[in-house]
Design a protein around this motif. Structure first.
Motif, PDB file in Angstrom:
ATOM      1  N   ASN A  54      34.156  45.784  35.168  1.00 32.51           N
ATOM      2  CA  ASN A  54      34.178  44.335  35.399  1.00 32.51           C
ATOM      3  C   ASN A  54      33.473  43.910  36.680  1.00 32.51           C
ATOM      4  O   ASN A  54      33.479  42.720  37.018  1.00 32.51           O
ATOM      5  CB  ASN A  54      35.631  43.840  35.446  1.00 32.51           C
ATOM      6  N   ARG A  55      32.885  44.853  37.370  1.00 32.30           N
ATOM      7  CA  ARG A  55      32.306  44.533  38.674  1.00 32.30           C
ATOM      8  C   ARG A  55      31.275  43.425  38.596  1.00 32.30           C
ATOM      9  O   ARG A  55      31.206  42.553  39.475  1.00 32.30           O
ATOM     10  CB  ARG A  55      31.685  45.796  39.279  1.00 32.30           C
ATOM     11  N   CYS A  74      33.495  39.915  36.975  1.00 33.18           N
ATOM     12  CA  CYS A  74      34.732  39.333  37.502  1.00 33.18           C
ATOM     13  C   CYS A  74      34.408  38.236  38.518  1.00 33.18           C
ATOM     14  O   CYS A  74      33.346  38.231  39.145  1.00 33.18           O
ATOM     15  CB  CYS A  74      35.616  40.407  38.133  1.00 33.18           C
ATOM     16  N   PRO A  75      35.301  37.274  38.699  1.00 34.81           N
ATOM     17  CA  PRO A  75      35.033  36.157  39.621  1.00 34.81           C
ATOM     18  C   PRO A  75      34.785  36.591  41.060  1.00 34.81           C
ATOM     19  O   PRO A  75      34.070  35.896  41.790  1.00 34.81           O
ATOM     20  CB  PRO A  75      36.314  35.315  39.523  1.00 34.81           C
ATOM     21  N   LEU A  76      35.374  37.723  41.484  1.00 32.63           N
ATOM     22  CA  LEU A  76      35.260  38.124  42.877  1.00 32.63           C
ATOM     23  C   LEU A  76      33.815  38.276  43.320  1.00 32.63           C
ATOM     24  O   LEU A  76      33.460  37.910  44.450  1.00 32.63           O
ATOM     25  CB  LEU A  76      36.023  39.435  43.120  1.00 32.63           C
ATOM     26  N   GLY A 119      41.910  32.362  31.271  1.00 36.89           N
ATOM     27  CA  GLY A 119      42.060  32.820  32.654  1.00 36.89           C
ATOM     28  C   GLY A 119      41.001  33.801  33.061  1.00 36.89           C
ATOM     29  O   GLY A 119      40.956  34.231  34.197  1.00 36.89           O
ATOM     30  N   GLY A 120      40.153  34.200  32.138  1.00 34.74           N
ATOM     31  CA  GLY A 120      39.065  35.092  32.494  1.00 34.74           C
ATOM     32  C   GLY A 120      39.450  36.542  32.587  1.00 34.74           C
ATOM     33  O   GLY A 120      38.628  37.390  32.900  1.00 34.74           O
ATOM     34  N   LYS A 121      40.703  36.865  32.271  1.00 35.68           N
ATOM     35  CA  LYS A 121      41.145  38.253  32.410  1.00 35.68           C
ATOM     36  C   LYS A 121      40.694  39.058  31.210  1.00 35.68           C
ATOM     37  O   LYS A 121      40.808  38.596  30.067  1.00 35.68           O
ATOM     38  CB  LYS A 121      42.675  38.286  32.538  1.00 35.68           C
TER      39      LYS A 121
END
Length: 757
Positions: free
Chosen positions: A706-707, A710-712, A754-756
């Protein structure tokens, strides 16, 4: 601002050879370590005057000896035990060349001589008192001697000689505590004819006691010397309490340290920041009143109250294209290739929507030509080099104000130079926002120069009244994580990481499970380190013990020795095997070698921010503490965040923003399983990471998978969400009713649950 130092070293020496300001001014100039510890205690103006002092004195020194000759002269005076002559020569040397070889050592020798001579004199006085059978005389060290000890401690800290510094500081604390205790016992002596003079002296002693207590705690934490941690914590908290009830504008503790140390509460940390903001406002008014009433610039209770924030999203601003462009300014002294800020934000400016925003970047540092700075310059509409104005808040504010910004974002706050705080106090834009550099409240709201704090609802849970009241600004609540980064600019992480077979290069066994914490040692607290050691001990005592170790960042021999002692003597561990230390490395090597570890261990009191992003992007799951909240909980918070827990008696709290960032990073990286509610769970999760290899591998796989999604690490998504808040602030209809908290909702989250993954 009023001058705080004479105009030349010779005059300064003549006027106040034993002055705390004299010695600390010198130390501040010489020591980068102490500048963050005591420079605010004596004021940046003193440093400015010292700089002008150097220029004026140098111009009058044609034909005089070089700095080296003065240093050699001082050395001769030291051998002859002529301390005042030696000090005078060193001041002359400093006026010529502050960085002259041997000048720091010269001041150290001079201060040690002065201390030795003063101690000898005091011993003679004690003998005289004993011979006269005068049992009423209590000998305590005189202020001149204590000031010399303080100056020496500062020099020693700069050289990472923390134990020697601690000795000097503990002597100061002990002597002053005894003196003040004696005075307190005799405070009802009505026959004292010099009460005013005594009151002044007593206040000086209390000020020095508070500064010494703060500095002692700081040097002890830097060396991981925790033998007297409980006593030192109590002394530090007492000094903060005295500061809160006194008329002193500036407390003895720097706001950044107040965030970092677990013994300082969120409420006290905010009060420390508020006092520094008050001082910036005073300087903006050309006032230097150290005795200003502490209720000056009262809190904005409305901003710090719990309220329902305005929710904004792309849907609510779908018609915003009809608006004019918003003019944003970013200001910081940290736009350099060496500072994490430039690395984190290098891609942000180019991602702004040019049809809606115009960006102005104001740098108080000269362009160093680094790739990070080049990216910032290329991405901004306007790059304005204001390094030549970095000593003039008035000129700085006037220059920025002329650009007619809609809003300005302060990227350093109390973490940077005071000039920026003074500039914000002068109000350079209708809306002023604090972000990134200082992970906490500025302590003031709009009346103090800061309208908004950019954060998220994990790091600042606005629904928790006990926490919300300590944030005086209005809040911009970002979705996912407030902490932006540009790690996605590393095109292929696999091309940058080091393979496992390169572990031996860093003294890491190929077949070992490696826990890693490359945070600064002063972020490590005794409770956390002992939890780490307990987890290692439990893993190594199993039936089939694996090879497991902790990989730390080295910061001086004393820190390493102290930690090895605890591992060996308290836990019976082979410290040579379970503790491995890495030297500080350039950023590229640092990012590459992180992948050699298996799990990153977050420090609870002050989390890994940039380093947390580094570790997660390198593929390391991170364990982070987040204490459960007590009152209202939004429905989207996971159940484990609502349940209580123990393990350490609750001594490590996570109310401060800086102690909640790790959880925010993990949530935005889809690794909420790595968030623990207490230190008992922290230890248990460490053991699980070692023993449950299948589960551990699944965490690593998920993170790497998910790197890139993902939102981060989605910088463009972060910028778009921030822009929604800025448009609401500038164009929102609610603005006529005053500022309010703003909660940004990501429409993509609503679409995919939620994007999960």
């Amino acid at each position: 601002m009023a001058n705080m130092a004479p105009s030349s070293p010779s005059l300064l020496l003549k006027n106040s050879i034993n002055s705390t300001t004299t010695i600390l001014l010198l130390i501040v100039i010489l020591s980068s370590c102490v500048s963050s510890c005591v420079s605010f205690c004596i004021g940046n103006k003193a440093t400015k005057n010292a700089a002008s002092s150097k220029t004026s004195n140098s111009n009058n020194n044609d034909g005089l000896s070089s700095a080296r000759s003065f240093i050699e002269e001082a050395q001769r005076y030291v051998k002859e035990k002529k301390s005042e002559d030696a000090f005078s020569s060193l001041m002359e040397a400093y006026a010529i060349d502050p960085n002259a070889n041997g000048i720091q050592k010269g001041f150290e020798s001079c201060l040690k001589l002065r201390i030795d001579l003063a101690v000898e004199q005091q011993q003679e006085e004690e003998e005289e008192a004993s011979e006269s059978n005068d049992n009423t005389v209590i000998i305590v060290e005189k202020m001149g001697l204590l000031e010399d000890r303080f100056g020496l401690a500062a020099l020693l800290i700069d050289q990472e000689r923390h134990e020697e510094a601690s000795f000097q500081l503990r002597t100061i604390v002990s002597s002053l505590s005894e003196s003040l205790s004696n005075k307190n016992n005799n405070k009802n002596n009505k026959n004292n004819k010099n009460s005013n003079n005594n009151d002044d002296k007593t206040q000086r002693q209390r000020d020095m006691l508070d500064k010494a207590s703060s500095m002692l705690y700081r040097t002890s934490m830097s060396a991981c010397q925790w033998t007297n941690i409980e006593k030192d914590s109590a002394a530090l908290v007492s000094s903060l309490q005295r500061s809160r009830t006194s008329g002193k504008a500036v407390p003895p503790l720097h706001p950044f340290d107040a965030l970092k140390w677990s013994c300082v509460s969120l409420e006290d940390a905010t009060e420390v920041a508020r006092r520094y903001s008050i001082r910036a406002n005073l300087f903006s008014l050309n006032t230097n009143n150290a005795e200003l009433p502490i209720d000056f610039m009262k809190d904005n209770d409305d901003a710090a109250s719990v309220s329902n924030p305005i929710r904004v999203s792309r849907t609510t601003h779908s018609s915003s294209s009809n608006h004019r462009k918003i003019r944003i300014g970013y200001i910081s002294p940290d736009f350099t290739g060496k500072h994490p800020l430039a690395f984190l934000m290098q891609n942000v400016f180019a991602l702004h929507d040019r049809t809606k925003f115009t960006t102005h970047v104001y740098s108080l540092s000269k362009d160093d030509g680094s790739p990070e700075v080049n990216s910032i310059k290329d991405g901004a509409d306007q790059w304005i080099d204001l390094s030549h104005l970095s000593n003039s808040a008035h000129q700085l504010a006037s220059t920025i104000r002329n650009d007619n910004l809609d809003l300005v974002i302060d990227l350093c706050g109390h973490a940077g130079t005071m000039i920026v705080s003074e500039c914000m106090a002068r109000r350079v834009a209708p809306i002023q926002i604090s972000y990134m550099g200082f992970p906490g409240s500025s302590g003031v709201s709009s009346n103090g120069g800061i309208d908004y704090l950019l954060c998220d609802e994990i790091v600042v849970p606005y629904f928790e009244q006990d926490i919300r009241r300590s944030y005086k600004e209005n809040l911009i609540l970002m979705p996912h994580c407030y902490f932006v980064n540009s790690h996605a600019s590393i095109q292929s992480m696999e091309d940058h990481v080091l393979a496992y077979d390169e572990r031996e290069r860093y003294h890491l066994p190929k077949d070992a499970f490696v826990f890693c914490c490359h945070s600064r040692p002063d972020k490590i607290d005794p409770i956390t380190f002992r939890v780490w050691m307990s987890a290692l001990s439990s893993s190594l005592s199993s039936n089939n013990p694996p090879k497991v170790l902790l990989w730390l960042l080295r910061s001086g021999n004393e820190m390493e020795t102290n930690l090895r002692r605890i591992a060996k003597h308290e836990y019976g561990l082979d410290d040579a095997r379970v503790l491995v230390f890495a030297d500080i490395a350039p950023r590229e090597e640092h990012l590459a070698r992180l992948a050699l570890a298996d799990v990153f261990l977050d420090t609870p009191a002050y989390n890994a921010h940039t380093l947390g992003c580094d570790a997660l992007f390198a593929g390391l799951p991170m364990i982070s503490l987040l204490r459960p909240l007590h009152n209202h909980h939004p429905p989207h918070l996971d159940q484990h965040q609502k349940q209580g827990g123990g393990g350490d008696g609750g001594k490590l709290q996570t109310q401060k923003l800086a102690s909640r960032v790790g959880a925010s990073l993990l949530k935005a990286a889809y690794l909420e399983e790595m968030i623990v509610p207490d230190m008992k769970s922290y230890q248990a999760l460490m053991i699980k990471c070692v023993e449950d290899t299948t589960w551990m591998q699944s965490m690593k796989d998920r993170l790497r998978r998910n790197r890139n999604s993902c939102p981060l690490f989605d910088t463009q998504r972060w910028v778009a969400n921030m822009e929604l808040a800025l448009m609401e602030i500038v164009f929102g209809n609610h603005m006529n009713d005053g500022l309010r908290d703003i909660l940004v909702v990501d429409d993509d989250d609503d679409e995919d649950g939620g994007g999960k993954p």
